[in-house]
Design a protein around this motif. Structure first.
Motif, PDB file in Angstrom:
ATOM      1  N   SER A  14      10.111  10.983  -5.028  1.00  0.00           N
ATOM      2  CA  SER A  14       9.102  10.122  -5.662  1.00  0.00           C
ATOM      3  C   SER A  14       7.991   9.782  -4.676  1.00  0.00           C
ATOM      4  O   SER A  14       6.891   9.409  -5.074  1.00  0.00           O
ATOM      5  N   CYS A  15       8.250   9.921  -3.376  1.00  0.00           N
ATOM      6  CA  CYS A  15       7.227   9.672  -2.349  1.00  0.00           C
ATOM      7  C   CYS A  15       6.036  10.602  -2.590  1.00  0.00           C
ATOM      8  O   CYS A  15       6.210  11.796  -2.802  1.00  0.00           O
ATOM      9  N   THR A  16       4.848  10.027  -2.562  1.00  0.00           N
ATOM     10  CA  THR A  16       3.650  10.829  -2.882  1.00  0.00           C
ATOM     11  C   THR A  16       3.046  11.486  -1.644  1.00  0.00           C
ATOM     12  O   THR A  16       1.968  12.094  -1.747  1.00  0.00           O
ATOM     13  N   MET A  17       3.693  11.329  -0.501  1.00  0.00           N
ATOM     14  CA  MET A  17       3.195  11.905   0.770  1.00  0.00           C
ATOM     15  C   MET A  17       1.765  11.438   1.039  1.00  0.00           C
ATOM     16  O   MET A  17       0.941  12.192   1.560  1.00  0.00           O
ATOM     17  N   CYS A  18       1.483  10.172   0.692  1.00  0.00           N
ATOM     18  CA  CYS A  18       0.097   9.676   0.777  1.00  0.00           C
ATOM     19  C   CYS A  18      -0.342   9.404   2.218  1.00  0.00           C
ATOM     20  O   CYS A  18      -1.514   9.198   2.480  1.00  0.00           O
ATOM     21  N   ARG A  19       0.601   9.308   3.130  1.00  0.00           N
ATOM     22  CA  ARG A  19       0.319   9.123   4.559  1.00  0.00           C
ATOM     23  C   ARG A  19      -0.082   7.698   4.928  1.00  0.00           C
ATOM     24  O   ARG A  19      -0.515   7.447   6.043  1.00  0.00           O
ATOM     25  N   ASN A  20       0.065   6.750   4.003  1.00  0.00           N
ATOM     26  CA  ASN A  20      -0.251   5.363   4.385  1.00  0.00           C
ATOM     27  C   ASN A  20       0.691   4.900   5.492  1.00  0.00           C
ATOM     28  O   ASN A  20       0.275   4.210   6.428  1.00  0.00           O
ATOM     29  N   CYS A  21       1.961   5.293   5.388  1.00  0.00           N
ATOM     30  CA  CYS A  21       2.943   4.841   6.389  1.00  0.00           C
ATOM     31  C   CYS A  21       2.601   5.404   7.771  1.00  0.00           C
ATOM     32  O   CYS A  21       2.687   4.665   8.770  1.00  0.00           O
ATOM     33  N   SER A  22       2.188   6.647   7.845  1.00  0.00           N
ATOM     34  CA  SER A  22       1.804   7.223   9.137  1.00  0.00           C
ATOM     35  C   SER A  22       0.575   6.515   9.703  1.00  0.00           C
ATOM     36  O   SER A  22       0.420   6.367  10.900  1.00  0.00           O
ATOM     37  N   ASN A  66       0.799  -1.228   0.000  1.00  0.00           N
ATOM     38  CA  ASN A  66       0.000   0.000   0.000  1.00  0.00           C
ATOM     39  C   ASN A  66       0.833   1.279   0.000  1.00  0.00           C
ATOM     40  O   ASN A  66       0.274   2.360   0.003  1.00  0.00           O
ATOM     41  N   CYS A  67       2.152   1.132   0.021  1.00  0.00           N
ATOM     42  CA  CYS A  67       3.014   2.304  -0.222  1.00  0.00           C
ATOM     43  C   CYS A  67       3.191   2.363  -1.737  1.00  0.00           C
ATOM     44  O   CYS A  67       3.741   1.435  -2.331  1.00  0.00           O
ATOM     45  N   PRO A  68       2.681   3.425  -2.376  1.00  0.00           N
ATOM     46  CA  PRO A  68       2.697   3.436  -3.845  1.00  0.00           C
ATOM     47  C   PRO A  68       4.090   3.359  -4.467  1.00  0.00           C
ATOM     48  O   PRO A  68       4.260   2.734  -5.514  1.00  0.00           O
TER      49      PRO A  68
END
Ligand code: SF4
Ligand code: SF4
Length: 389
Positions: free
Chosen positions: A73-81, A31-33
């Motif tokens: 390249s990280c999309t800052m999608c916040r899945n990791c948080s 789920n980390c793009p």
């Protein structure tokens, strides 16, 4: 906070890797793009933490061009948080942003990031478009400029203002708001970039400048309430601007207008619809219900959820500036193409979105996948516009 303030926290990440998954840690796809695309540990949240620690915190690794590309390249999608179960989980995206601020200070950004920032600085938008053209999308409509006693400012944002595909959503929302009888107006050439992406890319100074300019305009005009087309604008206006403005994403406002009877959706919209949660509405602002309440209020819509929804939603790949900079790159396993395949698997004929960035990313992916005859991307504003009696 600066990166130095997070140095102990960064060290405490021990690369267990849970942050790559969904909340049940099932393998429905990582789920980390960026990890989903690259399948390399350096392109995972834990890998990034350690690269940041070694290069920017301890200075043991020279921050190379390759490191800069991984970081941006990280999309800052916040899945990791969302998925890291340690106490510091909320700080992971703050560390990623602080690392980018450090890269901006050292002028080590990838060229496309520097170009994006320069365009926003020079033009007030990333498209290098003239500000006089910002409201061209509203020509031949009854949407007018904001006037002092209007209840709402309709803040459109750069994508909805200039991108021809997203302009359809900007017009549809304007039309729906007109039909509700709400008094509202747009800023036209006085609107400039809200700065959400500038902030995510680590350019603090430019972000503060944009925030000051927009705030000055809002105050001069006596703005009290703002409704945004984009969740990106919503995120930064709500969380990073003054709290004297009451900020709504349009799905929240339309949901309330349906409930109060000011919008009549009885004409309906017959379709099987699946919905993609945008990161800046969902994971950043915990708004999962409003878009679904709109869709389920419209007669004829059958809402089918994708396997990854709500806090487990899979980012379209456009966040953190990537929609403009495309540091993440193309190919079969780009996040947007993975997401479009996932939507298609539900059997839905419409993939509903509530973000102009998602709209563009998924529209391009649909073409790349050759699925244009099976699935259509529609913004909820367009669906609402069609459903009004
Ligand atoms: S960020 Fe959290 S979940 Fe991810 S590797 Fe580090 S400690 Fe593990
Ligand atoms: S913010 Fe998203 S893309 Fe970036 S490391 Fe975390 S999960 Fe991956």
């Amino acid at each position: 906070m600066a990166l130095a303030d997070y140095k102990d926290m960064v060290h405490r990440c021990f690369r267990c890797g849970y942050c790559k998954f969904t909340s049940d840690y099932s393998y429905v796809g990582f789920n980390c793009p960026i990890y989903s695309k690259a399948r390399l540990e350096s392109y995972s949240p834990g890998g990034l933490m350690w690269l940041i620690y070694a290069s920017l915190v301890k200075g043991k690794l020279k921050p190379s061009k390759h490191f800069s590309e991984i970081l941006y390249s990280c999309t800052m999608c916040r899945n990791c948080s969302e998925e890291c179960k340690f106490q510091f989980h909320d700080d992971i995206v703050h560390v990623l942003k602080a690392a980018r601020e450090e890269m901006v200070d050292r002028q080590l950004m990838p060229p496309m990031v520097s170009q994006f920032l320069k365009n926003v600085y020079d033009y007030g938008n990333p498209y290098r478009e003239l500000k006089e053209n910002r409201d061209n999308w509203a020509e031949n409509t009854d949407i007018r400029h904001y006037e002092e006693d209007d209840e709402f400012l309709y803040y459109v944002g750069c994508v909805g203002s200039y991108d021809t595909v997203s302009q359809k959503a900007a017009r549809a929302l304007g039309n729906v708001l007109l039909r509700s009888g709400l008094s509202f107006g747009i800023l036209g050439s006085r609107e400039i970039c809200d700065g959400n992406e500038v902030d995510m890319l680590g350019e603090k100074g430019l972000f503060e400048f944009l925030k000051e300019e927009n705030t000055k305009t809002f105050k001069e005009l006596g703005v009290k309430k703002i409704v945004t087309l984009s969740p990106h604008s919503y995120n930064t206006l709500k969380n990073n601007y003054s709290d004297e403005f009451e900020v709504f994403h349009y799905t929240q406002l339309l949901r309330d207008l349906i409930k109060s009877g000011k919008l009549d959706v009885s004409r309906g919209f017959k379709a099987k619809v699946t919905y993609h949660d945008p990161c800046f509405l969902g994971r950043y602002n915990n708004e999962y219900d409003a878009p679904r309440e709109i869709l389920t209020a419209i007669p004829g819509i059958e809402l089918i959820e994708m396997e990854r929804t709500k806090e487990n939603s899979f980012c379209c790949g456009g966040g953190g500036g990537n929609f403009y900079t495309d540091v993440i790159g193309g190919g079969e396993n780009t996040p947007s193409r993975i997401r479009v395949r996932e939507a298609h698997e539900t059997g839905a004929s419409i993939l509903a979105v509530s973000c102009p960035v998602c709209m563009m990313m998924l529209e391009d992916a649909l073409k790349a996948e050759g699925l244009e005859n099976d699935l259509a991307i529609k913004d909820i504003s367009e669906i609402m516009d069609a459903a009004l009696a």
